[in-house]
Design an enzyme around this catalytic site. Structure first.
Site, PDB file in Angstrom:
ATOM      1  N   GLU A 138       0.800  -1.228   0.000  1.00 16.85           N
ATOM      2  CA  GLU A 138       0.000   0.000   0.000  1.00 16.85           C
ATOM      3  C   GLU A 138       0.839   1.288   0.000  1.00 16.85           C
ATOM      4  O   GLU A 138       0.665   2.160   0.843  1.00 16.85           O
ATOM      5  CB  GLU A 138      -0.979  -0.026   1.177  1.00 16.85           C
ATOM      6  CG  GLU A 138      -1.936  -1.205   1.086  1.00 16.85           C
ATOM      7  CD  GLU A 138      -2.799  -1.428   2.326  1.00 16.85           C
ATOM      8  OE1 GLU A 138      -2.808  -0.563   3.216  1.00 16.85           O
ATOM      9  OE2 GLU A 138      -3.459  -2.467   2.399  1.00 16.85           O
ATOM     10  N   ASN A 144       1.843  -5.138  -3.127  1.00 12.60           N
ATOM     11  CA  ASN A 144       0.462  -5.522  -2.812  1.00 12.60           C
ATOM     12  C   ASN A 144      -0.368  -4.284  -2.470  1.00 12.60           C
ATOM     13  O   ASN A 144       0.054  -3.453  -1.665  1.00 12.60           O
ATOM     14  CB  ASN A 144       0.533  -6.463  -1.595  1.00 12.60           C
ATOM     15  CG  ASN A 144      -0.773  -7.144  -1.248  1.00 12.60           C
ATOM     16  OD1 ASN A 144      -1.409  -7.739  -2.128  1.00 12.60           O
ATOM     17  ND2 ASN A 144      -1.177  -7.098   0.019  1.00 12.60           N
ATOM     18  N   HIS A 166     -10.439  -5.961  -2.224  1.00 14.27           N
ATOM     19  CA  HIS A 166     -11.472  -5.607  -1.232  1.00 14.27           C
ATOM     20  C   HIS A 166     -12.558  -4.837  -1.985  1.00 14.27           C
ATOM     21  O   HIS A 166     -12.453  -3.629  -2.200  1.00 14.27           O
ATOM     22  CB  HIS A 166     -10.868  -4.765  -0.106  1.00 14.27           C
ATOM     23  CG  HIS A 166      -9.863  -5.525   0.704  1.00 14.27           C
ATOM     24  ND1 HIS A 166     -10.210  -6.657   1.420  1.00 14.27           N
ATOM     25  CD2 HIS A 166      -8.540  -5.340   0.906  1.00 14.27           C
ATOM     26  CE1 HIS A 166      -9.130  -7.132   2.028  1.00 14.27           C
ATOM     27  NE2 HIS A 166      -8.102  -6.357   1.726  1.00 14.27           N
ATOM     28  N   GLU A 171      -6.344 -10.713  -1.266  1.00 14.45           N
ATOM     29  CA  GLU A 171      -7.138 -10.487  -0.040  1.00 14.45           C
ATOM     30  C   GLU A 171      -8.612 -10.351  -0.399  1.00 14.45           C
ATOM     31  O   GLU A 171      -9.312  -9.474   0.101  1.00 14.45           O
ATOM     32  CB  GLU A 171      -6.670  -9.212   0.680  1.00 14.45           C
ATOM     33  CG  GLU A 171      -5.194  -9.183   0.998  1.00 14.45           C
ATOM     34  CD  GLU A 171      -4.746  -7.935   1.771  1.00 14.45           C
ATOM     35  OE1 GLU A 171      -5.605  -7.161   2.244  1.00 14.45           O
ATOM     36  OE2 GLU A 171      -3.530  -7.748   1.908  1.00 14.45           O
ATOM     37  N   ASP A 214     -12.368 -10.071  -0.775  1.00 14.12           N
ATOM     38  CA  ASP A 214     -13.688 -10.112  -0.130  1.00 14.12           C
ATOM     39  C   ASP A 214     -14.573  -9.114  -0.853  1.00 14.12           C
ATOM     40  O   ASP A 214     -14.088  -8.141  -1.421  1.00 14.12           O
ATOM     41  CB  ASP A 214     -13.640  -9.869   1.390  1.00 14.12           C
ATOM     42  CG  ASP A 214     -12.823  -8.674   1.834  1.00 14.12           C
ATOM     43  OD1 ASP A 214     -12.733  -7.677   1.069  1.00 14.12           O
ATOM     44  OD2 ASP A 214     -12.268  -8.703   2.940  1.00 14.12           O
TER      45      ASP A 214
HETATM   46  O1  9MR Z   1      -7.581  -8.047   8.430  1.00 13.95           O
HETATM   47  C1  9MR Z   1      -6.650  -7.216   9.087  1.00 13.95           C
HETATM   48  C2  9MR Z   1      -7.283  -6.683  10.380  1.00 13.95           C
HETATM   49  O2  9MR Z   1      -7.460  -7.742  11.300  1.00 13.95           O
HETATM   50  C3  9MR Z   1      -6.385  -5.616  10.970  1.00 13.95           C
HETATM   51  O3  9MR Z   1      -7.032  -5.040  12.088  1.00 13.95           O
HETATM   52  C4  9MR Z   1      -6.101  -4.562   9.913  1.00 13.95           C
HETATM   53  C5  9MR Z   1      -5.218  -3.468  10.453  1.00 13.95           C
HETATM   54  O4  9MR Z   1      -4.780  -2.619   9.452  1.00 13.95           O
HETATM   55  O5  9MR Z   1      -5.460  -5.178   8.804  1.00 13.95           O
HETATM   56  C6  9MR Z   1      -6.303  -6.069   8.166  1.00 13.95           C
HETATM   57  O6  9MR Z   1      -5.692  -6.605   7.004  1.00 13.95           O
HETATM   58  C7  9MR Z   1      -5.339  -5.656   6.002  1.00 13.95           C
HETATM   59  C8  9MR Z   1      -4.150  -6.219   5.271  1.00 13.95           C
HETATM   60  O7  9MR Z   1      -3.111  -6.512   6.165  1.00 13.95           O
HETATM   61  C9  9MR Z   1      -3.660  -5.238   4.217  1.00 13.95           C
HETATM   62  N1  9MR Z   1      -4.719  -4.858   3.325  1.00 13.95           N
HETATM   63  C10 9MR Z   1      -5.953  -4.399   3.961  1.00 13.95           C
HETATM   64  C11 9MR Z   1      -6.427  -5.427   4.963  1.00 13.95           C
HETATM   65  C12 9MR Z   1      -7.773  -5.023   5.536  1.00 13.95           C
HETATM   66  O8  9MR Z   1      -7.659  -3.835   6.259  1.00 13.95           O
END
Ligand code: 9MR
Length: 428
Positions: free
Chosen positions: A149, A190, A226, A256, A258
């Site tokens: 990101e 990513n 997402h 990732e 969803d």
């Molecule tokens: O799913 C993850 C969640 O449990 C955490 O609280 C969050 C914190 O930033 O991160 C989520 O996973 C992220 C992933 O690592 C990177 N892309 C976005 C995902 C969803 O926020």
């Protein structure tokens, strides 16, 4: 055993279930995977059983356990308790691992985020971190998300401690450090919202070129995926966007995935749309040489990051909160099976002869009932291939047939067993 039946067993094709990873591999992908929620795996046996079935999920990603705040919360003190949950689970079940993530502005401990750095001191911090973490997991990761990101939603470089210290040089630097730490894993960039092919995607194309121009190694781009029900791009637009990256010589994957409902509860027609959106995303990966796999960001609506971040939204995954397979699961299974067998999805209730994408739309529509889904199904979502048909009746939505299926073939009244494709019949 009678010698004839021994021979028959030896000559039989390897048992292939109609489950997602098996189908994905037969369709030419490397895996169909899921994120693993570290807090659930030891407390929820049903979750662990489905997640640990490699016919369903061939690859795992730690949802949080390998991030910087988990692995090096204090400078120089490394801890792998959380990250190892995923690698140990994968090892036990014969699954692969995607590793996530090394250089990211978020879930970054304050000692890094708020530190005052020069290029030299921050390079040392990054090198120590990358060497330790990649060193700990060496040989276990199919791929690592090296930089996560780095592009903002507006398409500008995302401000963070790395950008303010190095400018964009931190990106090739991270890839170079990663290559030194583990020369044999795939190195990925990513990010999310790349799927829309807008300014953020343009900047990410620039990012890949920038890394390549610096002579640094980059092997892949992860499309996080997402997405939102009803706003997901079409299969062909998604494929076009993926190809912008494969044209640069890198592989791509959905990392990732969803697809959330923006209001809940989801209507039955919203569930149809969600199923088709999932099929389009997975289908686009199948359509692009160089798209290696799909990972869902958790598989059950019971465990998802979405409700916390987007209150009132969610139900974005392929199993519901009670571990029943959703229409989205079936549509993914159909699109994978179509590719695996070369046969477009067919339905006993469909007479469509159009292309596979639009056929799927028709079929999926016929699969979802007009009433709101209130399934009371309690059977395992991952039926055993060795279970006996022995008169048992499958509940609504359950699998009741398909090549190599050895579970129940009858459905509870009033549902009937309807052929979806060679690999999958379902009680509808
Ligand atoms: O799913 C993850 C969640 O449990 C955490 O609280 C969050 C914190 O930033 O991160 C989520 O996973 C992220 C992933 O690592 C990177 N892309 C976005 C995902 C969803 O926020």
């Amino acid at each position: 055993m009678h010698s004839k039946s021994v021979l028959a067993a030896l000559l039989a094709p390897a048992a292939v279930s109609a489950q997602l990873n098996d189908l994905a591999v037969r369709a030419g992908l490397k895996y169909f995977g899921t994120a693993l929620r570290e807090g659930a795996i030891n407390s929820d046996a049903q979750y662990a059983a489905i997640l640990g079935d490699k016919r369903e999920f061939g690859q795992l990603v730690p949802e949080n356990g390998q991030k910087w705040e988990s692995t090096e919360p204090t400078r120089g003190q490394f801890t792998y308790t959380q990250g190892d949950i995923t690698t140990n689970t994968a090892k036990k079940n014969g699954q692969g691992v995607r590793c996530h993530t090394l250089v990211w502005y978020s879930q970054l401990p304050s000692w890094v985020r708020d530190g005052s750095w020069t290029k030299a001191t921050l390079t040392e911090v990054m090198e120590t971190h990358i060497n330790n973490v990649m060193g700990h997991y060496i040989g276990q990761c199919y791929a690592w998300d090296v930089v996560n990101e780095a592009v903002g939603d507006d398409g500008n470089w995302r401000p963070n401690v790395f950008l303010s210290t190095f400018g964009t040089d931190y990106i090739p630097l991270s890839f170079n450090l990663a290559k030194k730490a583990d020369p044999n894993t795939k190195l990925y960039y990513n990010d999310y919202n790349l799927e829309y092919n807008g300014a953020k995607t343009d900047r990410t194309v620039e990012l890949v070129k920038l890394v390549q121009a610096a002579g640094a190694p980059i092997d892949g781009v992860g499309f996080q995926g997402h997405l939102i029900v009803g706003s997901t791009p079409s299969r062909s637009n998604l494929a076009t966007t993926l190809r912008r990256f494969t044209a640069l010589g890198v592989e791509v994957a959905y990392t990732e995935l969803d697809i959330r409902h923006s209001s809940l509860p989801a209507s039955s027609s919203a569930q149809v749309t969600q199923a088709n959106d999932f099929a389009n995303v997975v289908g686009s990966c199948l359509d692009v040489a160089g798209c290696v796999g799909v990972t869902v960001w958790s598989f059950t609506d019971k465990y998802s990051w979405i409700p916390e971040t987007f209150p009132g939204q969610g139900d974005a995954l392929i199993y519901d909160k009670n571990f029943n397979k959703k229409a989205a699961w079936t549509s993914i299974s159909s699109v994978l099976a179509a590719k695996a067998t070369g046969v477009p999805p067919v339905s006993s209730t469909s007479t469509s002869t159009s292309t596979s994408t639009s056929t799927l739309t028709t079929i999926t529509t016929t699969r979802v009932p007009s009433s709101t889904v209130t399934s009371t199904r309690t059977t395992s979502a991952a039926p055993s291939s060795t279970s006996s048909a022995s008169g048992a009746e499958q509940t609504r939505w359950g699998q009741c047939g398909g090549r190599y299926w050895t579970g129940p073939t009858k459905c509870q009244s009033p549902w009937t067993c309807q052929v979806q494709h060679e690999w999958y019949s379902q009680c509808l």
